[in-house]
Design a protein around this motif. Structure first.
Motif, PDB file in Angstrom:
ATOM      1  N   SER A  86     -46.326  88.185  45.951  1.00 15.54           N
ATOM      2  CA  SER A  86     -46.575  88.328  47.386  1.00 15.54           C
ATOM      3  C   SER A  86     -48.028  88.061  47.759  1.00 15.54           C
ATOM      4  O   SER A  86     -48.468  88.473  48.828  1.00 15.54           O
ATOM      5  CB  SER A  86     -46.182  89.748  47.823  1.00 15.54           C
ATOM      6  OG  SER A  86     -46.989  90.687  47.136  1.00 15.54           O
TER       7      SER A  86
ATOM      8  N   HIS B  86     -41.602  98.778  39.235  1.00 15.15           N
ATOM      9  CA  HIS B  86     -42.792  98.246  38.587  1.00 15.15           C
ATOM     10  C   HIS B  86     -42.459  97.789  37.168  1.00 15.15           C
ATOM     11  O   HIS B  86     -42.348  98.596  36.255  1.00 15.15           O
ATOM     12  CB  HIS B  86     -43.910  99.301  38.556  1.00 15.15           C
ATOM     13  CG  HIS B  86     -44.455  99.587  39.913  1.00 15.15           C
ATOM     14  ND1 HIS B  86     -45.421  98.817  40.496  1.00 15.15           N
ATOM     15  CD2 HIS B  86     -44.156 100.544  40.820  1.00 15.15           C
ATOM     16  CE1 HIS B  86     -45.708  99.288  41.689  1.00 15.15           C
ATOM     17  NE2 HIS B  86     -44.944 100.348  41.911  1.00 15.15           N
TER      18      HIS B  86
ATOM     19  N   ASP C 234     -46.150 104.478  45.812  1.00 15.68           N
ATOM     20  CA  ASP C 234     -45.432 103.229  46.067  1.00 15.68           C
ATOM     21  C   ASP C 234     -44.019 103.278  45.480  1.00 15.68           C
ATOM     22  O   ASP C 234     -43.057 102.846  46.116  1.00 15.68           O
ATOM     23  CB  ASP C 234     -46.217 102.052  45.476  1.00 15.68           C
ATOM     24  CG  ASP C 234     -45.617 100.710  45.848  1.00 15.68           C
ATOM     25  OD1 ASP C 234     -45.159 100.560  46.995  1.00 15.68           O
ATOM     26  OD2 ASP C 234     -45.622  99.808  44.981  1.00 15.68           O
ATOM     27  N   LYS C 235     -43.898 103.814  44.274  1.00 15.39           N
ATOM     28  CA  LYS C 235     -42.576 103.923  43.650  1.00 15.39           C
ATOM     29  C   LYS C 235     -41.690 104.914  44.396  1.00 15.39           C
ATOM     30  O   LYS C 235     -40.496 104.690  44.569  1.00 15.39           O
ATOM     31  CB  LYS C 235     -42.720 104.364  42.183  1.00 15.39           C
ATOM     32  CG  LYS C 235     -43.211 103.274  41.269  1.00 15.39           C
ATOM     33  CD  LYS C 235     -43.516 103.795  39.894  1.00 15.39           C
ATOM     34  CE  LYS C 235     -42.293 103.764  39.038  1.00 15.39           C
ATOM     35  NZ  LYS C 235     -42.605 104.048  37.627  1.00 15.39           N
ATOM     36  N   ARG C 236     -42.299 106.005  44.861  1.00 16.46           N
ATOM     37  CA  ARG C 236     -41.503 107.063  45.502  1.00 16.46           C
ATOM     38  C   ARG C 236     -41.048 106.684  46.909  1.00 16.46           C
ATOM     39  O   ARG C 236     -39.889 106.876  47.269  1.00 16.46           O
ATOM     40  CB  ARG C 236     -42.311 108.346  45.546  1.00 16.46           C
ATOM     41  CG  ARG C 236     -41.554 109.441  46.231  1.00 16.46           C
ATOM     42  CD  ARG C 236     -42.189 110.769  46.080  1.00 16.46           C
ATOM     43  NE  ARG C 236     -41.418 111.726  46.854  1.00 16.46           N
ATOM     44  CZ  ARG C 236     -41.151 112.925  46.442  1.00 16.46           C
ATOM     45  NH1 ARG C 236     -41.573 113.314  45.280  1.00 16.46           N
ATOM     46  NH2 ARG C 236     -40.474 113.744  47.200  1.00 16.46           N
ATOM     47  N   TYR C 237     -41.965 106.143  47.730  1.00 14.22           N
ATOM     48  CA  TYR C 237     -41.640 105.919  49.140  1.00 14.22           C
ATOM     49  C   TYR C 237     -41.192 104.488  49.446  1.00 14.22           C
ATOM     50  O   TYR C 237     -40.484 104.267  50.411  1.00 14.22           O
ATOM     51  CB  TYR C 237     -42.823 106.298  50.024  1.00 14.22           C
ATOM     52  CG  TYR C 237     -43.104 107.780  49.957  1.00 14.22           C
ATOM     53  CD1 TYR C 237     -42.221 108.694  50.496  1.00 14.22           C
ATOM     54  CD2 TYR C 237     -44.236 108.263  49.326  1.00 14.22           C
ATOM     55  CE1 TYR C 237     -42.457 110.060  50.424  1.00 14.22           C
ATOM     56  CE2 TYR C 237     -44.493 109.622  49.239  1.00 14.22           C
ATOM     57  CZ  TYR C 237     -43.590 110.511  49.799  1.00 14.22           C
ATOM     58  OH  TYR C 237     -43.831 111.859  49.712  1.00 14.22           O
ATOM     59  N   ASN C 238     -41.614 103.503  48.653  1.00 14.89           N
ATOM     60  CA  ASN C 238     -41.186 102.122  48.885  1.00 14.89           C
ATOM     61  C   ASN C 238     -40.092 101.681  47.925  1.00 14.89           C
ATOM     62  O   ASN C 238     -39.612 100.553  48.018  1.00 14.89           O
ATOM     63  CB  ASN C 238     -42.372 101.159  48.765  1.00 14.89           C
ATOM     64  CG  ASN C 238     -43.365 101.330  49.884  1.00 14.89           C
ATOM     65  OD1 ASN C 238     -43.033 101.825  50.958  1.00 14.89           O
ATOM     66  ND2 ASN C 238     -44.593 100.921  49.645  1.00 14.89           N
ATOM     67  N   ASN C 239     -39.765 102.548  46.958  1.00 20.35           N
ATOM     68  CA  ASN C 239     -38.760 102.232  45.944  1.00 20.35           C
ATOM     69  C   ASN C 239     -39.061 100.920  45.217  1.00 20.35           C
ATOM     70  O   ASN C 239     -38.163 100.126  44.947  1.00 20.35           O
ATOM     71  CB  ASN C 239     -37.360 102.187  46.551  1.00 20.35           C
ATOM     72  CG  ASN C 239     -36.944 103.529  47.095  1.00 20.35           C
ATOM     73  OD1 ASN C 239     -37.262 104.565  46.497  1.00 20.35           O
ATOM     74  ND2 ASN C 239     -36.251 103.533  48.230  1.00 20.35           N
ATOM     75  N   THR C 240     -40.326 100.673  44.940  1.00 24.95           N
ATOM     76  CA  THR C 240     -40.731  99.473  44.230  1.00 24.95           C
ATOM     77  C   THR C 240     -40.508  99.659  42.742  1.00 24.95           C
ATOM     78  O   THR C 240     -40.900 100.673  42.172  1.00 24.95           O
ATOM     79  CB  THR C 240     -42.228  99.177  44.483  1.00 24.95           C
ATOM     80  OG1 THR C 240     -42.443  99.128  45.888  1.00 24.95           O
ATOM     81  CG2 THR C 240     -42.632  97.865  43.863  1.00 24.95           C
TER      82      THR C 240
END
Length: 169
Positions: free
Chosen positions: A64, A53, A45-51
């Motif tokens: 959400s 945390h 999630d951090k790598r591909y969605n740039n979320t």
């Protein structure tokens, strides 16, 4: 109860159905598996969605959460160990209809709390806890009073769960 089971501590006789090490292996194995899966999901999630945390994101699920998930959380929090133990007891004493009537007594509270939770989410979007809402509305003295009440409630609930769990052993 059948006469051959009266006074026995276990229905399995002197031997347990599984060895002790297998219980530890199952608990630790599932724990490690789900920890690794969760860690991988957060990494992806951090790598591909740039979320990003942060603790805010963790505590609020990124703000959400939709209404359906909120409703299921309310029901799952209402159905805790003490409720399950009591509904089993009611089923033993009153038959199949016992748990239905036991659960129907709390249906109104669950529905009203669901409506209240949705309204709180609409009106106090940045609040995390009840105590934060009390602080914003009534000030520091009421906030401290509610912190004490919430802390005592947590102690009482924890005691009830430990007592209920100990009674089943």
């Amino acid at each position: 109860m059948l006469p051959e089971y009266v006074g026995k501590e276990s229905f399995f006789g002197d031997e347990t159905p599984l060895p002790l090490w297998s219980g530890y292996a199952i608990v630790l194995g599932f724990g490690a598996f789900f920890s690794l899966v969760t860690t991988a999901m957060v990494y992806l999630d951090k790598r591909y969605n740039n979320t990003e945390h942060t603790s805010e994101f963790f505590n609020t699920a990124g703000r959400s959460v939709k209404t359906g998930l909120t409703a299921s959380v309310i029901v799952s929090q209402w159905t805790w160990a003490a409720t399950l133990l009591q509904s089993s007891n009611v089923a033993w004493n009153y038959g199949v209809s016992g748990p239905f009537w036991y659960a129907s007594g709390a249906t109104i509270q669950v529905l009203l709390f669901g409506i209240l939770a949705i309204e709180v989410k609409r009106r106090a979007r940045t609040a995390h806890t009840v105590c934060e809402m009390v602080l914003a509305r009534w000030g520091k003295p009421a906030h401290i009073t509610f912190i004490i009440f919430c802390f005592l409630t947590n102690i009482i609930v924890t005691s009830m769960l430990l007592l209920g769990g100990a009674a089943t052993v």
